[in-house]
Design a protein around this motif. Structure first.
Motif, PDB file in Angstrom:
ATOM      1  N   GLN A 372      17.946 -21.239  -1.022  1.00  0.00           N
ATOM      2  CA  GLN A 372      16.801 -22.034  -1.431  1.00  0.00           C
ATOM      3  C   GLN A 372      15.478 -21.526  -0.852  1.00  0.00           C
ATOM      4  O   GLN A 372      14.428 -22.099  -1.127  1.00  0.00           O
ATOM      5  CB  GLN A 372      16.988 -23.499  -1.001  1.00  0.00           C
ATOM      6  N   HIS A 445      18.575 -32.500  -1.764  1.00  0.00           N
ATOM      7  CA  HIS A 445      17.470 -33.043  -2.561  1.00  0.00           C
ATOM      8  C   HIS A 445      16.137 -32.417  -2.205  1.00  0.00           C
ATOM      9  O   HIS A 445      15.081 -32.894  -2.647  1.00  0.00           O
ATOM     10  CB  HIS A 445      17.380 -34.565  -2.369  1.00  0.00           C
ATOM     11  N   LYS A 447      13.147 -29.573  -2.251  1.00  0.00           N
ATOM     12  CA  LYS A 447      12.587 -28.734  -3.311  1.00  0.00           C
ATOM     13  C   LYS A 447      12.827 -27.272  -3.014  1.00  0.00           C
ATOM     14  O   LYS A 447      12.816 -26.836  -1.875  1.00  0.00           O
ATOM     15  CB  LYS A 447      11.069 -28.975  -3.418  1.00  0.00           C
ATOM     16  N   THR A 448      13.076 -26.492  -4.061  1.00  0.00           N
ATOM     17  CA  THR A 448      13.272 -25.056  -3.932  1.00  0.00           C
ATOM     18  C   THR A 448      11.928 -24.347  -3.974  1.00  0.00           C
ATOM     19  O   THR A 448      11.103 -24.612  -4.840  1.00  0.00           O
ATOM     20  CB  THR A 448      14.162 -24.534  -5.081  1.00  0.00           C
ATOM     21  N   ASP A 449      11.721 -23.399  -2.992  1.00  0.00           N
ATOM     22  CA  ASP A 449      10.424 -22.763  -2.883  1.00  0.00           C
ATOM     23  C   ASP A 449      10.407 -21.294  -3.304  1.00  0.00           C
ATOM     24  O   ASP A 449       9.565 -20.527  -2.884  1.00  0.00           O
ATOM     25  CB  ASP A 449       9.936 -22.848  -1.423  1.00  0.00           C
TER      26      ASP A 449
END
Length: 450
Positions: A372, A445, A447-449
């Motif tokens: 991620q 949960h 966020k993917t950066d």
């Protein structure tokens, strides 16, 4: 995988000698006429030095080639082997172990960095699982290997037998290991490194002081730890030299995978110390049976890695992370609530469930976290994962050892003291399992950066 296997085997030798030495303490105390407190530094010092070397791995990856780092690692292992095998005084043995720590300190992050360079994100879990098989089998084999060598020959043979293997791997590495990313010249941040080294050293020595009842030394070292941490934080705001990037802590994927990772390692190393002593103290089992309690779980811990990694790549994070945390927590809850009634067989089965759950969650928390994160921060994250693993492992044994004998009442015999204290330790680890559940929920949960 050929390249990764060579690097992993080098790391395997480092972990094997580390865990093998744990069974030689009584012999070393007799041969060198030193106390248990002194001889424990053969392991504690090793873990601390490995952690300090791992702190530099992000800088090392950007500054030096993979082959250069591997050559250093193998050379340090070989020099350490020779120092230990020929030691006639305890300080020489200790120096040899501290030198050898550089092998694991270099090789373990190097193995992961090579995988991240060449393996697509979709297969990261599988390949990390395959690589970890070799490293995670070493702790299972180490005590048996060290005990057998010490019983039938001499503890020095631990080093003489691993020496030719290290030389062979060094030669193979010169032909097989390639470079997959560009390197650049960087100025190393010695000031921040020294502050972190002071903080980690104060932490480990301070916990040892608690075990010896030296609260004054503990208090002084905690002051040093806090001062070093504050100094590091202030320097990090203005420093332009390379160590590792603190921006990695701004990544939710890192934070919520790093915290369960170190909690799982804390529990693993601590319970590996606690259980053999528990079954000997509570059930009057022999030391041989105490070691066998860990064997089935240790085997599944290592050999299950490829399957656990495949689960991550095939089904995503929810299946292996939640399942692993559930098995981990349930097994510890059973030990906390029914430990004395489980008997040796029951504790062995409970540890087997614990080991499967812990292993499934442990390796996949890192793999999922790395998946991620932006590629530019992966080596920084890897440096912190590995350092945190070493430090939390060193803390696990000390903290659980303290809890094990922390409860006592007039008239209690040793089995009752160990049973009550261990129930407290198992309860603490069960609570950590619930925290890990919550952290995994936050991780899944986040966020993917990239």
């Amino acid at each position: 995988m050929v390249v990764v296997t060579v690097v992993a085997l080098m790391s395997f030798l480092g972990v094997l000698t580390e865990t093998s030495m744990n069974t030689t303490f009584p012999t070393l105390m007799k041969d060198f006429h030193v106390s248990l407190t002194a001889v424990q530094w053969v392991t504690s010092g090793y873990l601390l030095c490995a952690a300090l070397v791992m702190l530099t791995s992000a800088f090392m990856k950007r500054r030096f080639t993979n082959r250069t780092l591997f050559t250093w690692a193998a050379a340090l292992f070989i020099v350490g082997d020779l120092l230990c095998a020929t030691a006639t005084i305890f300080p020489q043995l200790l120096v040899g172990r501290l030198v050898q720590a550089g092998c694991v300190g270099f090789c373990t992050p190097l193995m992961v960095n090579i995988i991240m360079d060449v393996v697509p994100r979709s297969k990261l879990g599988t390949y990390l699982g395959l690589a970890n098989v070799l490293i995670l089998i070493a702790p299972a084999l180490g005590p048996t290997f060290g005990g057998a060598i010490t019983a039938f020959a001499s503890w020095r043979m631990i080093f003489w037998l691993t020496l030719p293997l290290a030389v062979i791997l060094l030669i193979c590495g010169q032909f097989l290991i390639k470079q997959y990313t560009a390197t650049s010249r960087y100025a190393f941040d010695w000031a921040r490194f020294a502050l972190l080294a002071a903080a980690l050293t104060s932490l480990i020595i301070g916990l040892t002081a608690v075990g010896d009842g030296n609260w004054l030394l503990f208090g002084g070292l905690m002051v040093v730890l806090v001062a070093s941490a504050i100094g590091f934080a202030k320097l990090s705001k203005t420093s332009t030299r390379a160590l590792f990037s603190l921006t990695v802590f701004h990544q939710p994927a890192f934070l919520f995978s790093f915290l369960p990772y170190i909690l799982l390692q804390f529990a693993n190393v601590g319970i590996n110390f606690l259980l053999p002593n528990y079954v000997q103290g509570v059930f009057a089992a022999s030391s041989f049976v105490g070691g066998l309690v860990l064997l089935p779980g240790s085997i599944f811990n290592g050999l299950g890695q490829p399957l656990y990694g495949w689960l991550l790549d095939r089904f995503g994070g929810k299946v292996p992370l939640y399942t692993g945390a559930a098995l981990f927590t349930l097994a510890l809850g059973a030990m906390a609530g029914w430990g004395p009634r489980l008997g040796v067989v029951g504790m062995t089965l409970a540890y087997l469930v614990f080991a499967i759950g812990r292993s499934m969650a442990f390796s996949n928390s890192v793999a999922y976290g790395l998946k991620q994160m932006p590629k530019t921060l992966q080596s920084d994250a890897n440096a912190l994962y590995n350092t945190g693993q070493q430090v939390s492992g060193a803390m696990g044994t000390t903290v659980l050892a303290l809890l094990m004998t922390s409860i006592s009442r007039p008239g209690w015999h040793q089995a009752q003291i160990i049973s009550a204290g261990s129930a407290l330790a198992f309860g603490l680890l069960t609570a950590s399992g619930l925290v890990i559940w919550w952290l995994f929920f936050k991780l899944l949960h986040a966020k993917t950066d990239y």
